[in-house]
Motif scaffolding. Structure first.
Motif, PDB file in Angstrom:
ATOM      1  N   ASP A  36      45.093 -25.345 -53.447  1.00 25.68           N
ATOM      2  CA  ASP A  36      43.740 -25.851 -53.252  1.00 25.68           C
ATOM      3  C   ASP A  36      42.748 -25.174 -54.192  1.00 25.68           C
ATOM      4  O   ASP A  36      41.859 -25.816 -54.732  1.00 25.68           O
ATOM      5  N   LYS A  37      42.871 -23.858 -54.332  1.00 29.77           N
ATOM      6  CA  LYS A  37      41.957 -23.069 -55.156  1.00 29.77           C
ATOM      7  C   LYS A  37      42.776 -22.074 -55.954  1.00 29.77           C
ATOM      8  O   LYS A  37      43.785 -21.561 -55.461  1.00 29.77           O
ATOM      9  N   LEU A  78      48.841 -19.945 -47.278  1.00 29.19           N
ATOM     10  CA  LEU A  78      49.477 -19.013 -48.209  1.00 29.19           C
ATOM     11  C   LEU A  78      48.504 -18.522 -49.271  1.00 29.19           C
ATOM     12  O   LEU A  78      47.613 -19.252 -49.691  1.00 29.19           O
ATOM     13  N   LEU A  79      48.734 -17.296 -49.702  1.00 29.12           N
ATOM     14  CA  LEU A  79      48.068 -16.754 -50.879  1.00 29.12           C
ATOM     15  C   LEU A  79      49.172 -16.362 -51.839  1.00 29.12           C
ATOM     16  O   LEU A  79      50.202 -15.816 -51.418  1.00 29.12           O
ATOM     17  N   GLY A  80      48.983 -16.661 -53.113  1.00 29.09           N
ATOM     18  CA  GLY A  80      50.007 -16.317 -54.087  1.00 29.09           C
ATOM     19  C   GLY A  80      49.442 -15.677 -55.327  1.00 29.09           C
ATOM     20  O   GLY A  80      48.273 -15.872 -55.679  1.00 29.09           O
ATOM     21  N   PHE A  81      50.269 -14.881 -55.963  1.00 26.14           N
ATOM     22  CA  PHE A  81      49.948 -14.268 -57.249  1.00 26.14           C
ATOM     23  C   PHE A  81      51.167 -14.522 -58.115  1.00 26.14           C
ATOM     24  O   PHE A  81      52.259 -14.037 -57.811  1.00 26.14           O
ATOM     25  N   GLY A 144      34.075 -15.575 -55.165  1.00 28.92           N
ATOM     26  CA  GLY A 144      33.415 -16.869 -55.103  1.00 28.92           C
ATOM     27  C   GLY A 144      34.368 -18.025 -54.880  1.00 28.92           C
ATOM     28  O   GLY A 144      34.124 -18.897 -54.049  1.00 28.92           O
ATOM     29  N   THR A 145      35.474 -18.038 -55.591  1.00 27.20           N
ATOM     30  CA  THR A 145      36.417 -19.151 -55.518  1.00 27.20           C
ATOM     31  C   THR A 145      37.264 -19.109 -54.254  1.00 27.20           C
ATOM     32  O   THR A 145      37.453 -20.116 -53.582  1.00 27.20           O
ATOM     33  N   LEU A 146      37.783 -17.932 -53.928  1.00 29.03           N
ATOM     34  CA  LEU A 146      38.703 -17.828 -52.798  1.00 29.03           C
ATOM     35  C   LEU A 146      38.018 -17.422 -51.502  1.00 29.03           C
ATOM     36  O   LEU A 146      38.606 -17.538 -50.430  1.00 29.03           O
ATOM     37  N   GLY A 147      36.796 -16.929 -51.595  1.00 26.87           N
ATOM     38  CA  GLY A 147      36.070 -16.523 -50.398  1.00 26.87           C
ATOM     39  C   GLY A 147      36.651 -15.293 -49.728  1.00 26.87           C
ATOM     40  O   GLY A 147      36.526 -15.116 -48.519  1.00 26.87           O
ATOM     41  N   VAL A 148      37.296 -14.436 -50.504  1.00 28.87           N
ATOM     42  CA  VAL A 148      37.912 -13.219 -49.976  1.00 28.87           C
ATOM     43  C   VAL A 148      37.253 -12.023 -50.651  1.00 28.87           C
ATOM     44  O   VAL A 148      37.072 -12.011 -51.867  1.00 28.87           O
TER      45      VAL A 148
END
Length: 159
Positions: A36-37, A78-81, A144-148
């Protein structure tokens, strides 16, 4: 003594073919990923983690452009790197924020660490850069993009 040396040489020479790198241990991520982002984080290495490292899924490989990508899949939580070689894929509910740690050059070289904050005050290093302040320029964009939240740990000299 000669017999002992012969046994030891066989023992050590037989090990060379059995060395397995962490990349060979990467599991295939078998579930669908819907990004999504995302934020491109230059061309950085992705650290290995026994619990979170996977082969980079095809959906992510299509977006990479030889960069490193920090991404969120809200549908699958999910969060990914990720880079071309591997991905760290973390359940979004476990992500409490990010931290950037700069180590200033002193007796040793400068470095920069980019970590994700996990429950119970644990940190997972996503990437290490060989130059100080490498990740600083991405902090505002990530927030800003992920809100974290992205926090900066106190800098110190590499002594």
């Amino acid at each position: 003594m000669k017999a002992l040396l012969k046994i030891l040489s066989k023992f050590f020479s037989g090990q060379d073919n059995q060395i397995i790198t962490s990349e060979e241990l990467l599991k295939e991520y078998k579930w669908k990923v819907e990004i999504d982002k995302f934020v491109e984080i230059g061309s950085n290495r992705v650290n290995y983690s026994k619990d979170y490292s996977f082969q980079t899924p095809d959906e992510i490989l299509k977006l990479l452009n030889n960069n490193t990508l920090l991404w969120v899949d809200e549908r699958n939580n999910l969060l990914g790197f990720s880079n071309n070689e591997k991905s760290l894929i973390i359940p979004l509910r476990d992500v409490k924020g990010f931290e950037i740690q700069n180590i200033l050059p002193g007796r040793g070289p400068g470095e920069s660490y980019f970590s994700v904050c996990l429950p119970n005050s644990k940190y997972l290093i996503l990437s290490i850069a060989s130059n100080t302040c490498n990740f600083d320029t991405y902090a505002a964009k990530i927030s800003g993009t992920l809100g974290v939240k992205v926090a900066f740990a106190p800098e110190f000299y590499n002594c």
